[in-house]
Design an enzyme around this catalytic site. Structure first.
Site, PDB file in Angstrom:
ATOM      1  N   GLU A  63       0.726  -1.317  -0.133  1.00 54.92           N
ATOM      2  CA  GLU A  63      -0.254  -0.091  -0.059  1.00 54.92           C
ATOM      3  C   GLU A  63       0.828   1.145   0.097  1.00 54.92           C
ATOM      4  OE1 GLU A  63      -2.623   2.611  -0.684  1.00 54.92           O
ATOM      5  OE2 GLU A  63      -3.490   0.378  -0.161  1.00 54.92           O
ATOM      6  N   ASP A  98       1.187   4.294  -2.805  1.00 54.48           N
ATOM      7  CA  ASP A  98       0.818   5.751  -2.671  1.00 54.48           C
ATOM      8  C   ASP A  98       2.009   6.464  -3.126  1.00 54.48           C
ATOM      9  OD1 ASP A  98      -1.617   5.106  -1.638  1.00 54.48           O
ATOM     10  OD2 ASP A  98      -0.769   4.952   0.561  1.00 54.48           O
ATOM     11  N   SER A 132      -7.599   2.567  -3.018  1.00 56.86           N
ATOM     12  CA  SER A 132      -6.154   2.855  -2.674  1.00 56.86           C
ATOM     13  C   SER A 132      -5.293   3.480  -3.987  1.00 56.86           C
ATOM     14  CB  SER A 132      -5.740   1.752  -1.653  1.00 56.86           C
ATOM     15  OG  SER A 132      -5.457   0.495  -2.631  1.00 56.86           O
ATOM     16  N   ASP A 151     -18.013  12.308 -17.156  1.00 56.79           N
ATOM     17  CA  ASP A 151     -19.087  11.578 -16.368  1.00 56.79           C
ATOM     18  C   ASP A 151     -19.075  10.216 -16.887  1.00 56.79           C
ATOM     19  OD1 ASP A 151     -21.202  11.292 -15.055  1.00 56.79           O
ATOM     20  OD2 ASP A 151     -22.652  12.146 -16.493  1.00 56.79           O
ATOM     21  N   ILE A 152     -18.920   9.342 -15.775  1.00 51.83           N
ATOM     22  CA  ILE A 152     -18.910   8.136 -15.987  1.00 51.83           C
ATOM     23  C   ILE A 152     -20.429   7.348 -15.981  1.00 51.83           C
ATOM     24  CG2 ILE A 152     -18.054   5.937 -15.051  1.00 51.83           C
ATOM     25  CD1 ILE A 152     -16.151   7.624 -16.181  1.00 51.83           C
ATOM     26  N   GLY A 172     -24.586  12.210 -14.403  1.00 54.71           N
ATOM     27  CA  GLY A 172     -24.449  13.122 -13.218  1.00 54.71           C
ATOM     28  C   GLY A 172     -23.632  12.581 -11.991  1.00 54.71           C
TER      29      GLY A 172
END
Length: 585
Positions: free
Chosen positions: A278, A282, A491, A532-533, A559
């Site tokens: 993780e 990052d 993540s 917009d997905i 939206g």
């Protein structure tokens, strides 16, 4: 009769601040604490002007308002959060009566004492509790009280009744898959945006893919800028892995490293066998997007104050990582603060006591007041895992914390290209603790109107909507412990979007403008800067008979929606909105 009156008066003189009906499920008491054992506690004092601070933060974060961008200094924020003199006096005198000396820092009182004195102080009995599946023990109590005259000045005392811990928002559906030694794994992957093909980005994500997909061509100045990411749970980013990642995927960043600040006993162990996936994710993707902006890792010790749920048992640790991190960073001088902070950790909101969630959210608001953009992963369980409510075992969706705080920017996940679609693990929903903020009301209400009564019994329609935005979240190429690996989850989405925000903040600095600070009002005022997905869904609640064999799902729609928020970034549009005239080149 007189004896009963005296007993009633004694009982009425103390207020129960928090109480659990029983030992949380999965836990057992292993022994009473010795009266001589040491315990450290922290008291949150009631702030005098918290509502005024909230109003000020909204004004400085809302485009078009005369106060837009007028962030506060540390001391100005502390003037809002300061308790009254009578609150400090009341609490410190109460502690002194019990032979306890405390440290006062604005709205926090901290002290270390013995279990015996803590038992007496809080009218309780501390004991050691252990989770049935292992993972260490915690010094906790099931209930605590403070005198009525003191309770009027206190928001919470902790750690007391909190059981549990936070976790990384890394998908267990598409978890880390180790490939081969890093030196051999990536020879076919493009490192330049111009070399990237949609087919490649549709199966494996690299920084070049993300820059191509989101039209990121801007190179920021390193001077005066800083972007940070947070590490918890004994996760430490590795310098050697970052160097390998730069060599293979971001050659322009060769030689750049990150600095580390240790908080609350945090470490920077470069040799331990503990999971580093993780933290490496990052570091590598914040750098991959934001290079050459300097990068900082906050490594915080402690594992968190949660109440176990059916989906979230506990791990070892008795500290409060969010509070310890936030009290640390809010105490830093203004010059030391990053402009952008990315965090890929969270938990079910219901597993966090409400007063704790509200206090932590208030502290994120304070960071926004000081010009810091704070982003969190939305989670990896769609509308929830088991989707069972703690209070009555009823079926109910499980929103995430701290993503449900209206003063952080919550990031959901997508996958694929041409078009991007919601990825099935992307979490979203509606907070059970925080009301729907005005900045997103129109967008969220439009969505709610479109779905009618669908699932209406299983979420709080007046709650803060999650997430705010989205970015790619599946099959990220990461180098971990010398191996190339694929990792998925929100993540991955969060550091991606955070890297973009870091660039936007740097572009504003280049024009002599203040950083964006708290992002959300600005985001909802610039919806045209997002793709917009409208396909895909976030699914969860599998195994819950209320929702059948296939569980429940929120669909991505036109939206805002509770899977991908406003959508994924169009960097050129965002740049033009925050820093007109600065070229995306």
């Amino acid at each position: 009769m007189m004896l009963l009156s005296l007993l009633f008066a004694a009982a009425a003189s103390a207020r129960v601040m928090d109480s659990l009906l029983a030992v949380p499920k999965g836990w057992k008491e292993v022994r009473q604490a010795s009266l001589s054992e040491s315990i450290s506690l922290r008291i949150a004092l009631r702030q005098q002007h918290s509502e005024a601070l909230e109003q000020a933060v909204l004004e400085m974060s809302t485009p078009g308002h005369p106060n837009y961008g007028m962030h506060m200094t540390r001391d100005e924020v502390r003037s809002y959060t300061a308790p009254s003199e009578s609150a400090i006096l009341s609490v410190t005198e109460w502690l002194h009566e019990h032979g306890i000396r405390a440290s006062v820092d604005n709205d926090w009182v901290s002290f270390t004492t013995t279990v015996g004195k803590a038992d007496e102080l809080l009218s309780t009995k501390f004991a050691w509790y252990e989770y049935s599946e292992g993972g260490g023990s915690k010094l906790r109590t099931l209930s605590y009280s403070v005198p009525d005259d003191v309770a009027a000045h206190v928001d919470l005392v902790q750690p007391t009744t909190r059981f549990g811990q936070l976790g990384s928002q890394r998908s267990t559906i598409f978890d880390m898959h180790r490939l081969e030694p890093a030196d051999n794994a990536a020879k076919s992957f493009a490192t330049d945006v111009s070399e990237v093909s949609e087919a490649t980005c549709g199966s494996t994500i690299t920084p070049a893919c993300l820059k191509s997909l989101y039209n990121v061509n801007y190179t920021a100045s390193a001077s005066g800028n800083l972007v940070a990411f947070c590490s918890y749970l004994n996760e430490y980013a590795r310098y050697s892995d970052l160097q390998s990642f730069e060599n293979q995927y971001v050659p322009a960043a060769k030689g750049q490293n990150f600095s580390v600040e240790l908080v609350n006993g945090g470490k920077n162990d470069q040799t331990a066998s503990d999971d580093s996936g993780e933290a490496n994710l990052d570091a590598q993707y914040v750098l991959g997007l934001a290079h050459p902006i300097p990068m900082l890792e906050y490594s915080t010790g402690g594992l968190g104050p949660l109440v176990p749920t059916a989906d979230q048992p506990s791990q070892p640790g008795s500290n409060e990582p969010y509070l310890n991190f936030l009290t640390y960073i809010l105490a830093q001088p203004d010059s030391a603060l990053p402009q952008t902070i990315s965090t890929s950790y969270g938990e079910e909101e219901q597993s966090v006591p409400q007063e704790y969630a509200l206090k932590v959210c208030n502290m994120f608001m304070q960071l926004g007041a000081r010009g810091v953009s704070v982003l969190f992963s939305s989670g990896d369980s769609g509308p929830g895992n088991s989707c069972v409510r703690n209070t009555d075992n009823a079926s109910y969706f499980n929103p995430t914390f701290p993503a449900g705080c209206p003063y952080v920017t919550s990031v959901g996940a997508t996958t694929g290209t041409n078009p991007e679609r919601a990825v099935a693990f992307s979490s979203g929903g509606f907070s059970i603790y925080h009301s729907q903020p005005s900045y997103q009301s129109a967008a969220v209400q439009s969505y709610l109107k479109s779905i009618g009564n669908t699932y209406s019994a299983y979420f709080n329609a007046s709650g803060r909507g999650i997430p705010d935005v989205a970015a790619q979240g599946a099959s990220f190429m990461v180098i971990d412990k010398g191996y190339s690996s694929l990792l998925s989850g929100t993540s991955a989405s969060c550091p991606t979007f955070s890297g973009i925000v870091a660039l936007l903040n740097a572009a504003r600095k280049a024009k002599g403008e203040p950083p964006l600070g708290f992002l959300n009002p600005w985001l909802y005022n610039n919806t045209a800067a997002f793709t917009d997905i409208t396909t895909g869904y976030g699914g969860g609640c599998s195994g819950n008979p209320t929702f059948g064999r296939n569980g429940a799902r929120f669909n991505a729609t036109a939206g805002w929606d509770p899977v991908t928020g406003l959508g994924t970034p169009k960097f050129d549009k965002l740049l033009a909105a925050v820093a007109p005239g600065v070229p995306n080149a």
